[in-house]
Write a protein that holds these residues in place. Structure first.
Motif, PDB file in Angstrom:
ATOM      1  N   HIS A  91       0.783  -1.095   0.168  1.00 55.12           N
ATOM      2  CA  HIS A  91       0.016   0.081   0.164  1.00 55.12           C
ATOM      3  C   HIS A  91       0.887   1.261   0.065  1.00 55.12           C
ATOM      4  CE1 HIS A  91      -3.014  -2.870   0.828  1.00 55.12           C
ATOM      5  NE2 HIS A  91      -3.987  -2.040   0.647  1.00 55.12           N
ATOM      6  N   LEU A  92       2.237   1.269   0.577  1.00 56.83           N
ATOM      7  CA  LEU A  92       3.091   2.265   0.651  1.00 56.83           C
ATOM      8  C   LEU A  92       3.469   2.777  -0.790  1.00 56.83           C
ATOM      9  CD1 LEU A  92       4.311   4.273   2.789  1.00 56.83           C
ATOM     10  CD2 LEU A  92       6.134   2.580   2.865  1.00 56.83           C
ATOM     11  N   ILE A  93       3.732   1.694  -1.656  1.00 60.17           N
ATOM     12  CA  ILE A  93       4.395   2.143  -2.819  1.00 60.17           C
ATOM     13  C   ILE A  93       3.162   2.369  -4.147  1.00 60.17           C
ATOM     14  CG2 ILE A  93       6.267   0.445  -2.597  1.00 60.17           C
ATOM     15  CD1 ILE A  93       4.892  -1.583  -4.599  1.00 60.17           C
ATOM     16  N   ALA A  94       1.906   1.978  -3.594  1.00 61.04           N
ATOM     17  CA  ALA A  94       0.822   2.254  -4.574  1.00 61.04           C
ATOM     18  C   ALA A  94      -0.019   3.425  -4.177  1.00 61.04           C
ATOM     19  CB  ALA A  94      -0.393   1.074  -4.671  1.00 61.04           C
ATOM     20  N   ASN A  95       0.349   4.221  -3.170  1.00 63.77           N
ATOM     21  CA  ASN A  95      -0.336   5.199  -2.721  1.00 63.77           C
ATOM     22  C   ASN A  95       0.608   6.583  -2.500  1.00 63.77           C
ATOM     23  OD1 ASN A  95      -3.307   4.172  -2.373  1.00 63.77           O
ATOM     24  ND2 ASN A  95      -2.048   2.925  -1.443  1.00 63.77           N
ATOM     25  N   GLY A  96       0.279   7.737  -2.693  1.00 67.85           N
ATOM     26  CA  GLY A  96       1.366   8.754  -2.705  1.00 67.85           C
ATOM     27  C   GLY A  96       0.764   9.978  -1.454  1.00 67.85           C
ATOM     28  N   SER A  97      -0.578   9.712  -1.011  1.00 64.73           N
ATOM     29  CA  SER A  97      -0.983  10.926  -0.168  1.00 64.73           C
ATOM     30  C   SER A  97       0.092  10.815   1.408  1.00 64.73           C
ATOM     31  CB  SER A  97      -2.310  10.834   0.230  1.00 64.73           C
ATOM     32  OG  SER A  97      -2.617   9.868   1.050  1.00 64.73           O
ATOM     33  N   LEU A  98      -0.023  11.791   2.034  1.00 65.66           N
ATOM     34  CA  LEU A  98       0.632  11.972   3.230  1.00 65.66           C
ATOM     35  C   LEU A  98       0.014  10.986   4.315  1.00 65.66           C
ATOM     36  CD1 LEU A  98       2.938  13.376   5.017  1.00 65.66           C
ATOM     37  CD2 LEU A  98       1.280  15.134   5.473  1.00 65.66           C
ATOM     38  N   ALA A  99      -1.427  10.977   4.144  1.00 72.30           N
ATOM     39  CA  ALA A  99      -2.079  10.071   5.151  1.00 72.30           C
ATOM     40  C   ALA A  99      -1.416   8.633   5.026  1.00 72.30           C
ATOM     41  CB  ALA A  99      -3.531  10.277   5.052  1.00 72.30           C
ATOM     42  N   ASP A 100      -1.386   8.268   3.589  1.00 70.29           N
ATOM     43  CA  ASP A 100      -1.044   6.865   3.216  1.00 70.29           C
ATOM     44  C   ASP A 100       0.435   6.706   3.714  1.00 70.29           C
ATOM     45  OD1 ASP A 100      -3.411   6.078   1.742  1.00 70.29           O
ATOM     46  OD2 ASP A 100      -2.787   7.664   0.100  1.00 70.29           O
ATOM     47  N   ILE A 101       1.125   7.483   3.613  1.00 69.97           N
ATOM     48  CA  ILE A 101       2.520   7.438   4.011  1.00 69.97           C
ATOM     49  C   ILE A 101       2.911   7.102   5.464  1.00 69.97           C
ATOM     50  CG2 ILE A 101       4.749   8.491   4.196  1.00 69.97           C
ATOM     51  CD1 ILE A 101       4.225   9.756   1.373  1.00 69.97           C
ATOM     52  N   ILE A 102       1.810   8.041   6.153  1.00 69.36           N
ATOM     53  CA  ILE A 102       1.965   7.916   7.892  1.00 69.36           C
ATOM     54  C   ILE A 102       1.528   6.673   8.368  1.00 69.36           C
ATOM     55  CG2 ILE A 102       0.803   9.119   9.781  1.00 69.36           C
ATOM     56  CD1 ILE A 102       1.277  11.687   8.514  1.00 69.36           C
ATOM     57  N   LEU A 103       0.353   6.322   7.504  1.00 70.80           N
ATOM     58  CA  LEU A 103      -0.441   5.011   7.886  1.00 70.80           C
ATOM     59  C   LEU A 103       0.306   3.666   7.672  1.00 70.80           C
ATOM     60  CD1 LEU A 103      -3.019   3.488   9.038  1.00 70.80           C
ATOM     61  CD2 LEU A 103      -4.095   3.665   6.737  1.00 70.80           C
ATOM     62  N   PHE A 104       0.707   3.478   6.376  1.00 69.01           N
ATOM     63  CA  PHE A 104       1.172   2.351   6.001  1.00 69.01           C
ATOM     64  C   PHE A 104       3.010   2.395   6.271  1.00 69.01           C
ATOM     65  CE2 PHE A 104      -2.296   2.775   3.196  1.00 69.01           C
ATOM     66  CZ  PHE A 104      -3.017   1.971   3.586  1.00 69.01           C
ATOM     67  N   GLY A 105       3.432   3.537   6.353  1.00 70.59           N
ATOM     68  CA  GLY A 105       4.862   3.374   6.609  1.00 70.59           C
ATOM     69  C   GLY A 105       5.003   3.277   7.830  1.00 70.59           C
ATOM     70  N   SER A 106       4.189   3.670   8.958  1.00 75.50           N
ATOM     71  CA  SER A 106       4.038   3.322  10.646  1.00 75.50           C
ATOM     72  C   SER A 106       3.987   2.073  10.929  1.00 75.50           C
ATOM     73  CB  SER A 106       2.938   4.205  11.166  1.00 75.50           C
ATOM     74  OG  SER A 106       3.187   5.460  11.153  1.00 75.50           O
ATOM     75  N   PHE A 107       3.051   1.306   9.913  1.00 75.26           N
ATOM     76  CA  PHE A 107       2.686  -0.377  10.147  1.00 75.26           C
ATOM     77  C   PHE A 107       4.139  -0.963   9.763  1.00 75.26           C
ATOM     78  CE2 PHE A 107      -1.684   0.559  10.969  1.00 75.26           C
ATOM     79  CZ  PHE A 107      -1.877  -0.562  11.904  1.00 75.26           C
ATOM     80  N   LEU A 108       4.657  -0.341   8.506  1.00 80.57           N
ATOM     81  CA  LEU A 108       5.987  -1.416   8.105  1.00 80.57           C
ATOM     82  C   LEU A 108       7.064  -1.127   8.738  1.00 80.57           C
ATOM     83  CD1 LEU A 108       7.309  -2.665   5.730  1.00 80.57           C
ATOM     84  CD2 LEU A 108       7.749  -0.330   4.501  1.00 80.57           C
ATOM     85  N   VAL A 109       7.228   0.037   9.550  1.00 88.94           N
ATOM     86  CA  VAL A 109       8.354   0.249  10.368  1.00 88.94           C
ATOM     87  C   VAL A 109       8.013  -0.724  11.718  1.00 88.94           C
ATOM     88  CG1 VAL A 109       9.631   1.740  12.043  1.00 88.94           C
ATOM     89  CG2 VAL A 109       9.012   2.556   9.908  1.00 88.94           C
ATOM     90  N   TRP A 110       6.743  -0.789  12.046  1.00 91.94           N
ATOM     91  CA  TRP A 110       6.367  -1.531  13.281  1.00 91.94           C
ATOM     92  C   TRP A 110       6.618  -3.132  13.175  1.00 91.94           C
ATOM     93  CZ3 TRP A 110       2.357  -5.082  13.265  1.00 91.94           C
ATOM     94  CH2 TRP A 110       2.112  -5.849  14.628  1.00 91.94           C
ATOM     95  N   ALA A 111       6.190  -3.680  11.755  1.00 95.45           N
ATOM     96  CA  ALA A 111       6.374  -4.849  11.649  1.00 95.45           C
ATOM     97  C   ALA A 111       7.673  -5.189  11.387  1.00 95.45           C
ATOM     98  CB  ALA A 111       5.489  -5.185  10.527  1.00 95.45           C
ATOM     99  N   VAL A 112       8.542  -4.425  10.708  1.00 93.98           N
ATOM    100  CA  VAL A 112      10.067  -4.751  10.657  1.00 93.98           C
ATOM    101  C   VAL A 112      10.374  -4.910  11.836  1.00 93.98           C
ATOM    102  CG1 VAL A 112      12.356  -3.782   9.793  1.00 93.98           C
ATOM    103  CG2 VAL A 112      10.377  -3.772   8.401  1.00 93.98           C
ATOM    104  N   LEU A 113      10.451  -4.149  13.123  1.00 92.69           N
ATOM    105  CA  LEU A 113      11.151  -4.235  14.108  1.00 92.69           C
ATOM    106  C   LEU A 113      10.689  -5.290  14.868  1.00 92.69           C
ATOM    107  CD1 LEU A 113      11.087  -0.345  15.022  1.00 92.69           C
ATOM    108  CD2 LEU A 113      13.115  -1.935  14.349  1.00 92.69           C
ATOM    109  N   LEU A 114       9.123  -5.563  15.070  1.00 89.96           N
ATOM    110  CA  LEU A 114       8.580  -6.745  15.550  1.00 89.96           C
ATOM    111  C   LEU A 114       9.259  -7.998  15.174  1.00 89.96           C
ATOM    112  CD1 LEU A 114       6.536  -7.511  17.751  1.00 89.96           C
ATOM    113  CD2 LEU A 114       4.662  -7.635  16.101  1.00 89.96           C
ATOM    114  N   PHE A 115       9.155  -7.985  13.884  1.00 86.63           N
ATOM    115  CA  PHE A 115       9.658  -9.379  13.216  1.00 86.63           C
ATOM    116  C   PHE A 115      11.200  -9.662  13.499  1.00 86.63           C
ATOM    117  CE2 PHE A 115      11.408 -12.119   9.806  1.00 86.63           C
ATOM    118  CZ  PHE A 115      10.624 -13.034   9.992  1.00 86.63           C
ATOM    119  N   LYS A 116      11.892  -8.728  13.478  1.00 89.36           N
ATOM    120  CA  LYS A 116      13.373  -8.792  14.146  1.00 89.36           C
ATOM    121  C   LYS A 116      13.538  -9.394  15.557  1.00 89.36           C
ATOM    122  CE  LYS A 116      17.502  -6.141  13.991  1.00 89.36           C
ATOM    123  NZ  LYS A 116      18.332  -5.022  13.899  1.00 89.36           N
ATOM    124  N   THR A 117      12.568  -8.482  16.282  1.00 90.44           N
ATOM    125  CA  THR A 117      12.779  -8.896  17.817  1.00 90.44           C
ATOM    126  C   THR A 117      12.083 -10.428  17.853  1.00 90.44           C
ATOM    127  OG1 THR A 117      12.363  -6.749  18.415  1.00 90.44           O
ATOM    128  CG2 THR A 117      11.741  -8.385  19.867  1.00 90.44           C
TER     129      THR A 117
END
Length: 195
Positions: free
Chosen positions: A119-145
């Motif tokens: 969803h991050l690569i397919a959407n370009g609004s600020l709301a999309d970047i905040i929403l999907f970017g936040s979930f992506l960072v969270w998922a990366v950190l959680l998976f690593k842990t």
């Protein structure tokens, strides 16, 4: 205002789900102080409130979008393919005795990671970047842990089978087809394929 509500919801929802990321003992300590029942009640209520704020804030932000970039049309097709993998990973959480869960151990977190990236690569609004970017960072950190934690005894159940893995793929593909062809446009108001 929508972006502020969205951000507040993300902080609450992801914050509650990120307690184990810095230190697995933090959640255990909170549970010991509050008691298991109170902790679960607090966790559930806070998560629901956060999710409601995310949905409402994102909906409000979409009414007056701030566009950061305009993704090429090809990104929509790449996102659709990524979502197929995301749905198969999601199915792997629930279909018993599949090789995907046995191998990856945390398919739900990976499913969220792929969903957010798609969803991050397919959407370009600020709301999309905040929403999907936040979930992506969270998922990366959680998976690593999560990968550093020991695998619980009996995690794989009776062991993975070819039938379990095949059923996982079938359920994932069917879920993807239903969501892409019908549910996404009815729930989100946007057709994944631009129809």
């Amino acid at each position: 205002m929508g972006l502020l509500i969205l951000t507040a919801g993300l902080m609450l929802f992801l914050g509650m789900h990120a307690v184990r990321i810095p230190n697995d003992q933090r959640r255990s300590g909170m549970m010991a102080r509050l008691g298991k029942s109170k902790y679960r009640t607090f966790f559930t209520v806070a998560s629901i409130v956060g999710l409601v704020l995310i949905v409402y804030g994102y909906g409000q932000a979409r009414l007056d979008p701030v566009f950061v970039w305009s993704p090429p049309a090809a990104m929509r097709h790449i996102a659709a393919l990524l979502m197929l993998f995301s749905m198969i990973l999601l199915a792997a959480c629930y279909v018993p005795m599949n090789h995907i869960k046995a191998k990856l151990q945390h398919p739900m977190t990976l499913s969220v990671k792929v969903w957010a990236l798609a969803h991050l690569i397919a959407n370009g609004s600020l709301a999309d970047i905040i929403l999907f970017g936040s979930f992506l960072v969270w998922a990366v950190l959680l998976f690593k842990t999560a990968r550093r934690r020991p695998i619980p005894m009996g995690f794989a159940g009776d062991g993975p089978t070819k039938v379990g893995t095949l059923m996982t793929v079938v359920v994932g593909v069917l879920g993807w087809l239903i969501f892409a062809a019908w549910l996404h446009v009815h729930l989100i108001g946007v057709s994944p394929f631009g129809r």
